[in-house]
Every structure is written in structure tokens, then in C-alpha cells.
Design a protein around this motif. Structure first.
Motif, PDB file in Angstrom:
ATOM      1  N   ALA A 103      -4.521  -0.797  -2.647  1.00  0.00           N
ATOM      2  CA  ALA A 103      -3.215  -1.216  -2.113  1.00  0.00           C
ATOM      3  C   ALA A 103      -2.180  -0.075  -2.745  1.00  0.00           C
ATOM      4  CB  ALA A 103      -2.396  -2.483  -2.743  1.00  0.00           C
ATOM      5  N   GLU A 104      -1.292   0.287  -1.524  1.00  0.00           N
ATOM      6  CA  GLU A 104      -0.532   1.454  -1.993  1.00  0.00           C
ATOM      7  C   GLU A 104       1.142   1.337  -1.302  1.00  0.00           C
ATOM      8  OE1 GLU A 104      -0.936   5.911  -0.297  1.00  0.00           O
ATOM      9  OE2 GLU A 104      -2.679   5.101  -1.555  1.00  0.00           O
ATOM     10  N   LEU A 105       2.006   1.732  -1.772  1.00  0.00           N
ATOM     11  CA  LEU A 105       3.394   1.875  -1.424  1.00  0.00           C
ATOM     12  C   LEU A 105       4.054   3.055  -1.647  1.00  0.00           C
ATOM     13  CD1 LEU A 105       4.745  -1.662  -2.619  1.00  0.00           C
ATOM     14  CD2 LEU A 105       4.007  -1.136  -0.344  1.00  0.00           C
ATOM     15  N   GLY A 106       4.955   3.473  -0.705  1.00  0.00           N
ATOM     16  CA  GLY A 106       5.364   4.956  -0.848  1.00  0.00           C
ATOM     17  C   GLY A 106       6.805   5.095  -0.162  1.00  0.00           C
ATOM     18  N   SER A 107       7.334   6.501   0.004  1.00  0.00           N
ATOM     19  CA  SER A 107       8.376   6.713   0.432  1.00  0.00           C
ATOM     20  C   SER A 107       8.456   6.286   2.044  1.00  0.00           C
ATOM     21  CB  SER A 107       8.675   8.076   0.270  1.00  0.00           C
ATOM     22  OG  SER A 107       8.341   8.820  -1.036  1.00  0.00           O
ATOM     23  N   ASP A 108       9.780   6.219   2.276  1.00  0.00           N
ATOM     24  CA  ASP A 108      10.149   6.084   3.760  1.00  0.00           C
ATOM     25  C   ASP A 108       9.257   4.687   4.253  1.00  0.00           C
ATOM     26  OD1 ASP A 108      11.555   8.251   4.054  1.00  0.00           O
ATOM     27  OD2 ASP A 108       9.663   9.443   4.178  1.00  0.00           O
ATOM     28  N   GLY A 109       9.077   3.877   3.330  1.00  0.00           N
ATOM     29  CA  GLY A 109       8.438   2.386   3.764  1.00  0.00           C
ATOM     30  C   GLY A 109       7.193   2.588   4.024  1.00  0.00           C
ATOM     31  N   PHE A 110       6.435   3.698   3.429  1.00  0.00           N
ATOM     32  CA  PHE A 110       4.743   3.764   3.498  1.00  0.00           C
ATOM     33  C   PHE A 110       4.038   2.626   2.882  1.00  0.00           C
ATOM     34  CE2 PHE A 110       0.627   5.056   2.415  1.00  0.00           C
ATOM     35  CZ  PHE A 110       0.177   5.732   3.655  1.00  0.00           C
ATOM     36  N   TYR A 111       3.144   2.143   3.494  1.00  0.00           N
ATOM     37  CA  TYR A 111       2.200   1.098   2.930  1.00  0.00           C
ATOM     38  C   TYR A 111       0.964   1.567   3.239  1.00  0.00           C
ATOM     39  CZ  TYR A 111       2.089  -1.366   7.452  1.00  0.00           C
ATOM     40  OH  TYR A 111       1.684  -1.641   8.648  1.00  0.00           O
ATOM     41  N   LYS A 112      -0.077   0.854   2.512  1.00  0.00           N
ATOM     42  CA  LYS A 112      -1.559   1.106   2.877  1.00  0.00           C
ATOM     43  C   LYS A 112      -2.392  -0.182   2.322  1.00  0.00           C
ATOM     44  CE  LYS A 112      -4.572   3.668   0.942  1.00  0.00           C
ATOM     45  NZ  LYS A 112      -5.241   4.938   0.315  1.00  0.00           N
ATOM     46  N   GLY A 113      -3.097  -0.764   3.111  1.00  0.00           N
ATOM     47  CA  GLY A 113      -4.054  -1.887   2.533  1.00  0.00           C
ATOM     48  C   GLY A 113      -5.376  -1.680   2.896  1.00  0.00           C
ATOM     49  N   HIS A 114      -6.171  -1.402   2.235  1.00  0.00           N
ATOM     50  CA  HIS A 114      -7.801  -1.076   2.388  1.00  0.00           C
ATOM     51  C   HIS A 114      -8.669  -1.935   1.512  1.00  0.00           C
ATOM     52  CE1 HIS A 114     -11.069   2.085   2.418  1.00  0.00           C
ATOM     53  NE2 HIS A 114     -11.317   1.409   3.134  1.00  0.00           N
TER      54      HIS A 114
END
Length: 716
Positions: free
Chosen positions: A175-186
Motif C-alpha cells: 500500500a502506498e500514498l503520496g503527493s497530489d492524492g497519489f495512491y497505490k494498492g497492490h
């Protein structure tokens, strides 16, 4: 050349190969490991390849946790990437001076299968696999790449999806969160039990975007979802047979535009977007099915077959008037909006359906000092363009009002298709330290276009255009490696470069070139790498007309012939890991020099007037990538610097050197909680470099600014 003669010649060669293998005394000495879905297989296999090859492993991909293929490939010598959206959703990739437009001059594959929505009839179509879920990335250039086709000049990019587990269970949650509302779920889970294995993988990511609209939700980002299923089964005596099925689904919604900025607005606010682009939105859906069969028999013989089907739908709803004069009008209006607004802003539904399907097979034959591969592929693809345009008014409050709704099929109404039969034979002959690899590829291609009037959206009144282009071509290649000693391997190769004419090529001229390379690989005192010189001499280079490079709406999809072009340069890579008792410090440098020259004067139809001696647009003369890291017991740091020199946006007086040189740094830091868990921080564009990525349609598209991502991963 008559097809009957070509087929007979290849059949005779195959028969001779089989006869030779039948009398081989010790075929097991030449048995080679084979990965059905790869073109290289591993880092160790590169030394056997008579050409430039790069294998990016899963461990390398995890260093920066990239989801952007542009950043992954930036350290590969001989590869050029023109950014477009900043997130790598729609990259433009070229190799060895082919140009970068929409990957249309290279062969892009996933698991050994051509992945462009219509690789023969519409090679410049918008689609690229989800980079973040890949297990490995392979890049192959030179004589060895002629096996894969149909475009054999630049090279091959093969993306390798996650393989089935070979024993027990394996899985990941990331799981990942970041700048400019970035998200990742893998996440994925795979299990092998007895002779059967299965895998499910889900990858979802998105962002609000780094560009700013003056009105509305201010969302200029994207959402993309990807699901992969695999099933495999070994059966037969000694488990000699293997059957594997792959099913993939993905969808995307992105609030992206072709509309760039004027020079003045870029300098004042580089991440601004004009209000006239607020309705722009791309929607896509991709379904892929692949069935692999492998049979290993005798003393190292292998038969492999793959059937595939790819369906892709896209509708990019976007403002169609984005020339420099339009951008100036939009900019002036935002500075002083009036009651009248701007009427008649066309927003076009670039609605298209694609399908590609086929079956391909290979027979691998160990024959004493020879290792022979015989392959065949039958392929069909198509593109159905059924577009329309709506009209809007840009109001004084910078909102947009729909004033006229277009009729589907009333803008572009045509159907392109292709059928191709391919035969291939390659012989790898080992003579002590010398390995000679000779290949011959035959393509029989029929490409067609059917077009209806824009006033005939139901396609009832007959065709206004019905053209077909038949091509037969023999593409030879010859490569060799010579192992001087344990530290040095020399290589050389010569091949014919080829690309079929697209349906919109009025002269129906194929792209042909003669490509050579010379170099060597070394591994000495801990240092390893390669140095390779390359030269491509084109008799006729193609340029494909796309909206991304400012082509007029009426000509999009057409293809231009550029005549003679010369490209030469060299690639260098070098690396070493310096180690102490408590830490390791890996360092790697890659460098590409490219000199591209048009050999005649003509009006390109794309880049303006071309004069003999002009360099190709978007092909930088120098590229450098330097990466280094520090690995401790629980902490790992990696950084990468990329330098790209000046390049042209077009060949007009104002376009020369319009893409300035740049240096961009990325950084990654990881803390290893235990053998299964880690937390990490990545920073793209560490020093927040503002730079021009491209100048599509006369407007400037910026590169992505500094962004931070924080993630957690658990693997077992």
C-alpha cells in the motif's frame, strides 16, 4: 518474390534442420533452458545474445517502486522516452533513433505476445500495460530482435508478468500514498499444489494530478485498475507437458488533455491548465486472454504454442482545437473573460475499438553444435474508428456549456484491418568460443482500410474509400559472439530493418533499413558492462500522424515517407558494487550518444520543412543515467540521476532546440522491518526540476514536479 517460393525455401530449411538434428550424437549437450514468455530470461543469459540486451529484474524494479515505464527505461542505453502525462500512462518510446511517437517503431510485448491494440493496422494506438505489476522488463536490440517483428529496426520491449509459483504459496500486500492524492494498492497470491498452480493479482493506483484547472473539481489525475489471473497444469510422463492460461482485465479513467501551454504561460505557471480543457477525459477498457502450451520431449526438444486475444476500447473526449493560436485565445480569455464567452469549442469523442488475435508457435531443436528455432505466427488485428464532436461555449465564469451534441460516426468513420502470416527460422551455431546466430523472417501482410462518409454514420450508403496493401518481405539477420576469455566477449550483428506500410500510407512504401552493431561485454575486477556502436541506414523512414505531434484532424492515422535517414551512435554501460564488512555500495552508469541525419529535402507533413542534414525531432544527442546506492543491514538508499540533452520539437525555426536539456534526480529509502516487511519512501524529481517534456500541438507539456510516496509492503 512469390510466396510459394518463399514458403518452399523455408520448408526446405526446416526439413534440413530436422534431418540434422536426427543424426546428432549428443543433443543433450545443447539443451537450453527456455522461458516461454521471455526474450532474454535472466541477466546471466545476456552473454549468449549477439546484440544489445538489458534485463531488469524484480529486485531492480523494487528499488524505486516505479509505476512509470518512462523512469524504468531511462537507465537503459539506446532507449529514448518522450513523456506525455507525467505518470507513464501513455509513454512514447523509441530505440536507436527510430523516433518516439507512441511506441510505433518498436515491438512492445507482454509475455512474448504483441500487446499494441492493433500492432499492424494501427501501431500508434494508445495502450500500455500496467508497469507496476510486472516482474521483469526486457529490452533487446540488434540482430537478435528480428525474431519478434513486425518492426525490426529499433528493438523489442517485453514486459514479463508475474509467473506462477513453482512450489508452495507466495503473496504480497503493498500500500502506498503520496503527493497530489497519489495512491497505490497492490496484492497477489499464488499457490502450487501437486501439478497445478494458480495466481491472482490486483493492482490499483491513481492520483488527483499535478496540473491545476481554474474551475471545477481541479482533478487532472487518473484512476487505473488491473486484475490478472493465471492457471497452470503440468501433466504427462515426467510432466513433459505444460498448459497455462492467462486472463487480464484493466480499466482507466484519466482527466488528461493534449492541450499544452504557451511559452509565456509556462514560464509564469508551468503546471497550469486552460479552462477549455476541463471536459477532457480518457476512458479505456482492456481484456486479454492467452493460452500457452509447452511440450518438452526427446533430448532437449521443445514445442511451444500460444493463442491470444486482446480487446481494447478507448474514448478520449478532448478539445480538438489546440493549435498555438487556440492556446493564445484561451489564455487571453482567462486573463479577461467577457460576457460573450468563446463559442464553438469542439470537444471530440475519439471513440475507437481494437482487437488483435492470433496463434504462434516455436519448435526448438538441439542438433549437435547447432540450436535451431523454427517459428510461425498467424495474426489478425483491426481498428474501428467511430467518432463524433460536441460543441461547447466557454463562459465568463470559465465553466463550459454544451451547445450542440454530435452524432456518433459523424466525425471519423472508418475501419482498418490487417492479416499477417509470419515464418521464422534461426540457427545458433557454436564453434568453440565463437557462436554464430543466423535468422530469416518472412512476413506476408495484408493491410486494408474501409471508410464511410461522415454523413453516413450508419454505414448504409456504401464505402467512400476501400484500399488494400499486400506485402511480402524476407528479413535476414546475422549475429555473432566471440568469447575472448572469462572477462571479455565480443559481439557483432547485421540485420535488415523493416516496418510495414500503414493503411494511411498513400504510396504504400515499407520502411526498410540496414542496421549494424559492433561491441563487447566485459566483466573484470568487479566491473561489468558493455560498449556497442550502432548504425541504421534507412532507405525510407516512416512517420505516423497522431494528434500528439500536432497532426491535423483529417490526417490522423495517416503515414508519411521520409526517405533516406542515417542514424549512428554508441551505447555504454558500466557498473560495480563496492562492499565493506557492513555495507554494499552499488554504482551504475549508462550513456547513449546518437547522431541522426535526414539525407534529403522535403516537406514532412508533420514537422515542417526538412532540409538535408537536419537531426530528427525528439532524439537527443546525449543521454546519461547514473545510479548509486548504500545497502546496510536494515536500511537501503538508492538514487538515480538522468541527464537528457537538447532536442527538437519540430524542424521549424522556432522548434529547433525547443526541448531544453535537463537533469532529474530520484531518491528511494527503505527500512527492512524483517525478512517479510518493509516501509519505504520514494521521491521523484528530488530537486523539483521544472522542465519541458514535449511540445505537442505547439503547446508545452511539463514534466512531473517533485512528488513523494510513502509505502508499506508485506511479502511471503
Amino acid at each position: 518474390m512469390k510466396s510459394q517460393f518463399i514458403v518452399s525455401t523455408l520448408a526446405a530449411a526446416i526439413t534440413l534442420s530436422l534431418s540434422t538434428s536426427a543424426i546428432a550424437k549428443d543433443a543433450t549437450d545443447k539443451e537450453q533452458a527456455f522461458e516461454q514468455i521471455t526474450v532474454i530470461g535472466s541477466q546471466a543469459a545476456i552473454n549468449d545474445i549477439p546484440g544489445s540486451a538489458t534485463f531488469i529484474s524484480e529486485a531492480e524494479l523494487q528499488k524505486f517502486e516505479y509505476t512509470d515505464i518512462s523512469r524504468v527505461l531511462s537507465s537503459v542505453p539506446g532507449v529514448y522516452v518522450q513523456e506525455e502525462d507525467g505518470y507513464g500512462l501513455r509513454p512514447n518510446i523509441g530505440m536507436r533513433g527510430t523516433g518516439t511517437g507512441r511506441n510505433d517503431k518498436i515491438s512492445v510485448m507482454e509475455d512474448g505476445v504483441l500487446v499494441a491494440p492493433a500492432p499492424y493496422s494501427a501501431p500508434a494506438a494508445y495502450y500500455f500495460p500496467t508497469t507496476g505489476r510486472m516482474q521483469a522488463i526486457e529490452v533487446l536490440k540488434g540482430a537478435a530482435s528480428v525474431k519478434y517483428g513486425p518492426r525490426t529496426t529499433g528493438g523489442v520491449l517485453n514486459l514479463v508478468s508475474r509467473s506462477l509459483p513453482t512450489e508452495g504459496s507466495t503473496g504480497l500486500v503493498n500500500a502506498e500514498l503520496g503527493s497530489d492524492g497519489f495512491y497505490k494498492g497492490h496484492a497477489y497470491f499464488g499457490k502450487k499444489k501437486n501439478n497445478a498452480a494458480g495466481l491472482i493479482e490486483v493492482f490499483s493506483y491513481g492520483a488527483d494530478g499535478f496540473k491545476e484547472l481554474p474551475v471545477g473539481s481541479d482533478n487532472t489525475g487518473f484512476e487505473k485498475n488491473d486484475v490478472l489471473l493465471k492457471f497452470g497444469f503440468d501433466f504427462g510422463e515426467n510432466e513433459a507437458h505444460n498448459l497455462e492460461m492467462k486472463i487480464k482485465y484493466s480499466d482507466e479513467r484519466s482527466d488528461e488533455t493534449y492541450m499544452g501551454l504557451t511559452d509565456a504561460d509556462y514560464k509564469a505557471s508551468p503546471y497550469r491548465r486552460y479552462a477549455a480543457s476541463q471536459e477532457d477525459e480518457m476512458n479505456t477498457q482492456h481484456n486479454a486472454y492467452q493460452l500457452n502450451y509447452a511440450y518438452r520431449f526427446g533430448d532437449g526438444y521443445e514445442f511451444l504454442a500460444t493463442a491470444y486475444l486482446n480487446d481494447f476500447h478507448r474514448n478520449w473526449y478532448k478539445a480538438s482545437k489546440v493549435s498555438e493560436s487556440n492556446l493564445e485565445q484561451y489564455s487571453d480569455f482567462e486573463a479577461n473573460p467577457t460576457n460573450e464567452g468563446i463559442e464553438g469549442i469542439g470537444v471530440k469523442a475519439n471513440n475507437r475499438n481494437y482487437q488483435a488475435k492470433g496463434i504462434q508457435s516455436e519448435l526448438h531443436i538441439p542438433a549437435g553444435d547447432h540450436y535451431i528455432t523454427v517459428g510461425v505466427r498467424y495474426h489478425e488485428d483491426e481498428m474501428d474508428r467511430f467518432q463524433w464532436q460536441d460543441e461547447y461555449t466557454l463562459n465568463q465564469d470559465l465553466s463550459m456549456t454544451l451547445t450542440s451534441q454530435g452524432v456518433p460516426g459523424s466525425d471519423s468513420n472508418r475501419f482498418d484491418s490487417a492479416k499477417a502470416t509470419t515464418l521464422f527460422i534461426q540457427d545458433q551455431w557454436t564453434i568453440d568460443a565463437l557462436v554464430i546466430s543466423a535468422g530469416l523472417r518472412y512476413e506476408d501482410i495484408t493491410i486494408s482500410r474501409e471508410e464511410w462518409s461522415k454523413s453516413d454514420p450508419k454505414r448504409e450508403n456504401g464505402l467512400t474509400k476501400d484500399i488494400s496493401n499486400d506485402t511480402e518481405i524476407l528479413v535476414p539477420s546475422l549475429g555473432a559472439t566471440y568469447t575472448v576469455n572469462d572477462n571479455l566477449t565480443l559481439l557483432a550483428g547485421i540485420q535488415q530493418g523493416y516496418a510495414p506500410a500503414a493503411p494511411g500510407n498513400a504510396d504504400q512504401q515499407e520502411e526498410e533499413s540496414l542496421n549494424i552493431e559492433l561491441g563487447g561485454r566485459y566483466d573484470y575486477a568487479g566491473f561489468n558492462g558493455e560498449v556497442i556502436y550502432f548504425n541504421s541506414d534507412y532507405d525510407n523512414m516512416h512517420g505516423n500522424c497522431t494528434a500528439a505531434i500536432g497532426c491535423s484532424d483529417d490526417n490522423i492515422g495517416d503515414q508519411y515517407n521520409y526517405g533516406e535517414v542515417s542514424v549512428e551512435g554508441f551505447e555504454l554501460s558500466a557498473g560495480r558494487t563496492f562492499a565493506t564488512d557492513s555495507a554494499a555500495f552499488p554504482v551504475r552508469l549508462t550513456y547513449t550518444y546518437t547522431d541522426s541525419t535526414f539525407e534529403n529535402d522535403f516537406d514532412s507533413g508533420l514537422w515542417g520543412q526538412v532540409s538535408k542534414g537536419d537531426a530528427m525531432p525528439y532524439v537527443p544527442e546525449n543521454q546519461v543515467a547514473l545510479s548509486f546506492g548504500a545497502e546496510f543491514s536494515s536500511l537501503v538508499f538508492d538514487t538515480q540521476m538522468r541527464y537528457v540533452s537538447d532536442s527538437h520539437a519540430d524542424l521549424s525555426p522556432t522548434g529547433l532546440n525547443a526541448i531544453d536539456s535537463r537533469v532529474v534526480w530520484d531518491l528511494a529509502a527503505k527500512y527492512l522491518i524483517d525478512d517479510n516487511q518493509k516501509v519505504y519512501l520514494t521521491v521523484d524529481n528530488l530537486f523539483d526540476k521544472t522542465y519541458i517534456a514535449n511540445r505537442a500541438n505547439g503547446g508545452i507539456q511539463p514534466g512531473k514536479p517533485r512528488t513523494l510516496q510513502l509505502g508499506y509492503s508485506y511479502a511471503f
